[in-house]
Design an enzyme around this catalytic site. Structure first.
Site, PDB file in Angstrom:
ATOM      1  CB  CYS A 104      12.628   9.586   8.843  1.00 60.09           C
ATOM      2  SG  CYS A 104      13.148   8.017   7.936  1.00 60.09           S
ATOM      3  CD  GLU A 136      10.517  12.974  11.194  1.00 63.33           C
ATOM      4  OE1 GLU A 136       9.343  12.522  11.108  1.00 63.33           O
ATOM      5  OE2 GLU A 136      11.365  12.316  10.890  1.00 63.33           O
ATOM      6  CD  GLU A 190      13.461   1.186   9.339  1.00 63.61           C
ATOM      7  OE1 GLU A 190      13.921   2.246  10.272  1.00 63.61           O
ATOM      8  OE2 GLU A 190      14.052   0.190   9.449  1.00 63.61           O
ATOM      9  CE  LYS A 236      -1.600   3.093   2.673  1.00 58.57           C
ATOM     10  NZ  LYS A 236      -1.700   4.011   1.499  1.00 58.57           N
TER      11      LYS A 236
HETATM   12  P1  ADP Z   1       3.347  10.673   6.361  1.00 60.16           P
HETATM   13  O1  ADP Z   1       3.020  11.957   7.464  1.00 60.16           O
HETATM   14  O2  ADP Z   1       4.788  10.589   6.108  1.00 60.16           O
HETATM   15  O3  ADP Z   1       2.445  10.859   5.301  1.00 60.16           O
HETATM   16  P2  ADP Z   1       1.566   8.619   7.469  1.00 60.16           P
HETATM   17  O4  ADP Z   1       2.354   7.802   8.653  1.00 60.16           O
HETATM   18  O5  ADP Z   1       0.626   9.421   7.577  1.00 60.16           O
HETATM   19  O6  ADP Z   1       3.209   9.632   7.336  1.00 60.16           O
HETATM   20  O7  ADP Z   1       1.718   7.829   6.155  1.00 60.16           O
HETATM   21  C1  ADP Z   1       2.626   6.680   5.894  1.00 60.16           C
HETATM   22  C2  ADP Z   1       1.914   5.638   5.272  1.00 60.16           C
HETATM   23  O8  ADP Z   1       0.791   5.179   6.036  1.00 60.16           O
HETATM   24  C3  ADP Z   1       1.020   6.057   3.876  1.00 60.16           C
HETATM   25  O9  ADP Z   1       1.012   5.063   2.923  1.00 60.16           O
HETATM   26  C4  ADP Z   1      -0.262   6.133   4.393  1.00 60.16           C
HETATM   27  O10 ADP Z   1      -1.227   6.306   3.513  1.00 60.16           O
HETATM   28  C5  ADP Z   1      -0.338   5.075   5.420  1.00 60.16           C
HETATM   29  N1  ADP Z   1      -1.535   5.391   6.473  1.00 60.16           N
HETATM   30  C6  ADP Z   1      -1.852   6.506   7.062  1.00 60.16           C
HETATM   31  N2  ADP Z   1      -2.816   6.121   8.033  1.00 60.16           N
HETATM   32  C7  ADP Z   1      -2.894   4.740   8.129  1.00 60.16           C
HETATM   33  C8  ADP Z   1      -3.810   4.090   8.913  1.00 60.16           C
HETATM   34  N3  ADP Z   1      -4.546   4.222   9.715  1.00 60.16           N
HETATM   35  N4  ADP Z   1      -3.518   2.593   8.445  1.00 60.16           N
HETATM   36  C9  ADP Z   1      -2.573   1.980   7.637  1.00 60.16           C
HETATM   37  N5  ADP Z   1      -1.799   3.011   6.772  1.00 60.16           N
HETATM   38  C10 ADP Z   1      -1.965   4.304   7.101  1.00 60.16           C
END
Ligand code: ADP
Length: 533
Positions: free
Chosen positions: A337, A434, A303, A228
């Site tokens: 990061c 961050e 990570e 994903k």
């Molecule tokens: P960033 O702020 O770097 O976008 P996120 O942690 O929000 O970091 O996103 C990293 C990944 O996690 C993306 O692929 C995002 O779509 C996914 N993501 C965000 N929320 C969820 C969730 N509740 N469950 C699974 N994946 C998620």
């Protein structure tokens, strides 16, 4: 400290883009920005057209080897952050499609896990060769959807592909063990077997490399995957998946779904067929996934966020320190990061460093990643930009001074000026969290002990950097830092051959190197009894 020159930070300077006037006259600036915007848009559209005809601009998900729409035909727009133009529409998927992908991965696991290491190695090597053969196109795709300068994007392709090459080799070295037996009628040994179906959730800042770091070792060990990617940058993931098919990796071994992050994440967590979640992203989402994985006792590799200290000691080589801090801080517009988040500078070198560093920052060219000479592209989106603005305003309200930059770039969109700030205090947001943007806070310190205390005063523990010419100090401080990665006199340390991962709340597990494949392997103990002849 004051600087005599205010930064007119980088303009796009290539060819026709030179049209952008440096004049401060507002009307002419708006006219020039409009011309520049049209040029940026046209260049990006040309790239998109070329990519479409190359077959690498895919806009459907990949499930069981088939390019697939969402059941309800919903789509999400993928936009170019430099121009706001829509590059493609991709399916907006949820639980049903994710379950289809899990089933496909589960079915593929029954055959892929039984292939020989040599067969898996050959497929991965072929995939690597194809990634490299399409380096330019993949780089263009990264710039198009993520914004980073093309040269940096192509660099990401080399870096990302290297994980596939490395694990194509490592596939052949997953050795079991024979344990000396304590009882003469028994023989004890250890088998190494793939974990199973892996849910791979990745962010937008390295649209290719964050995937290959996970999928390389997963496939090498015999696992299959449901990827994903971030909904902001799914196109690179889809192009890489297309090349995996061309490489002969069987249908269902690599699946890509995208759309509603929570729904997809929840479906991956709920499935007992998914045996592991590997994630790169924010600490908040990582914690949710870890908690969600508890229900089915899945393995997790995480990570998460960093808060990297970059410590410049009095005895540092100034040029090395400036170059190292600059590379670490401003790569990918500060959106990694492992970016230096706090630049801690010892009093004796503070003025000299601040001046040399600011001069270097002043010369960073900001603009569309497709233009020549650009080293800093836009931030990923408006939310990312607003976060940076909030951090800068918070720091100013608590007494920080802006040396360079400190505001939105005149190019508009999500461009932000490369920024250097002083009078930084530990309670400011940009010291605690961050930043994920091109802002370098300079923080003075007196003694080595104080530097170590400041550096470790955070829940994060991913990367740290130190600059010193004293060999004893480099060892002493490296050992004292509570971080998974330490760069000594070097700001760019990531490589496929070394373990990448964090201490404390920066994560669990390591990616890359010989350790990276352990994350995808189960250890099975077999006891042969009644062996007396
Ligand atoms: P960033 O702020 O770097 O976008 P996120 O942690 O929000 O970091 O996103 C990293 C990944 O996690 C993306 O692929 C995002 O779509 C996914 N993501 C965000 N929320 C969820 C969730 N509740 N469950 C699974 N994946 C998620």
């Amino acid at each position: 400290m004051t600087l005599t020159r205010r930064v007119i930070s980088g303009m796009a300077v290539s060819g026709a883009i030179k049209l952008l006037s440096l004049s401060s006259h507002v009307t002419s600036m708006h006219r020039s920005s409009a011309i520049l915007y049209r040029q940026m848009s046209t260049e990006a559209q040309n790239v998109a057209t070329r990519l479409k005809s190359s077959g690498l601009l895919r806009s459907q998900a990949l499930i069981a080897g088939k390019w697939t729409e969402a059941y309800d035909k919903k789509v999400i727009e993928v936009t170019n952050p430099a121009t706001g133009d829509v590059v493609a529409n991709v399916p907006c998927m949820g639980v049903r499609e994710t379950n289809d992908a899990i089933s496909a991965a589960h079915e593929a696991f029954s055959t892929w896990s039984k292939t020989t290491a040599a067969e898996r190695s050959k497929c991965l090597r072929k995939w690597y060769d194809l990634l490299i053969a399409n380096k330019e196109e993949l780089g263009q795709l990264i710039t198009l959807e993520q914004g980073k300068p093309l040269k940096e994007a192509i660099g990401e392709v080399s870096y990302g592909a290297a994980f596939i090459e490395f694990f194509s080799e490592e596939a052949k070295r997953v050795y079991g063990e024979i344990i000396p037996t304590p009882l003469s009628d028994r023989r004890l040994f250890v088998l190494k077997q793939p974990v199973g179906v892996v849910g791979v959730i990745t962010p937008w800042n390295f649209p290719l490399a964050m995937i290959t770091r996970k999928v390389g070792p997963a496939l090498a060990s015999g696992c299959t995957v449901v990827i994903k990617p971030s909904e902001l940058t799914p196109l690179t993931a889809l192009a890489a998946a297309e090349l995996s098919i061309q490489a002969g990796i069987p249908p269902g071994a690599v699946n890509v779904v995208m759309g509603n992050a929570t729904e997809i994440g929840d479906a991956l967590l709920a499935s007992s067929e998914v045996r592991k979640i590997t994630f790169t992203g924010s600490t908040a989402v990582g914690k949710k996934l870890m908690a969600g994985a508890a229900n089915t006792v899945k393995r997790v590799s995480l990570e998460l966020g960093g808060n990297a200290p970059c410590i410049i000691f009095d005895d540092a080589d100034l040029d090395v320190a400036v170059k190292g801090a600059l590379g670490s801080k401003f790569r990918n517009s500060g959106q990694t990061c492992v970016c230096a988040n706090r630049i801690l500078v010892q009093e004796g070198i503070y003025e000299e460093f601040a001046s040399a560093f600011s001069n270097a920052v002043q010369n960073l060219q900001v603009g569309d990643g497709f233009a020549d000479g650009i080293v800093q592209g836009p931030l990923i989106n408006e939310a990312g930009l607003q976060k940076v603005e909030t951090f800068v305003q918070d720091a100013i309200s608590k007494g920080a001074k802006v040396l360079i930059g400190g505001r939105r770039h005149r190019l508009g969109m999500t461009f932000y000026e490369p920024t250097v700030m002083t009078n930084i205090k530990s309670e400011m947001l940009l010291s605690r969290e961050e930043i994920f943007g091109p802002v370098a806070p300079l923080h003075p310190f007196r003694t080595e002990d104080e530097a170590i205390r400041l550096a470790n005063d955070t829940n994060a523990g991913l990367a740290a950097y130190i600059f010193t010419t004293n060999i004893q100090r480099s060892w002493r401080v490296s050992e004292a830092l509570e971080y998974g990665i330490v760069g000594v006199n070097e700001g760019l340390v990531s490589t496929e051959v070394a373990p990448f991962g964090g201490f404390k709340q920066s994560g669990i597990g390591r990616e890359g190197s010989k350790y990276g494949i352990d994350e995808y392997i189960e250890v099975k103990y077999v006891c042969l009894g009644n062996m007396q002849s």
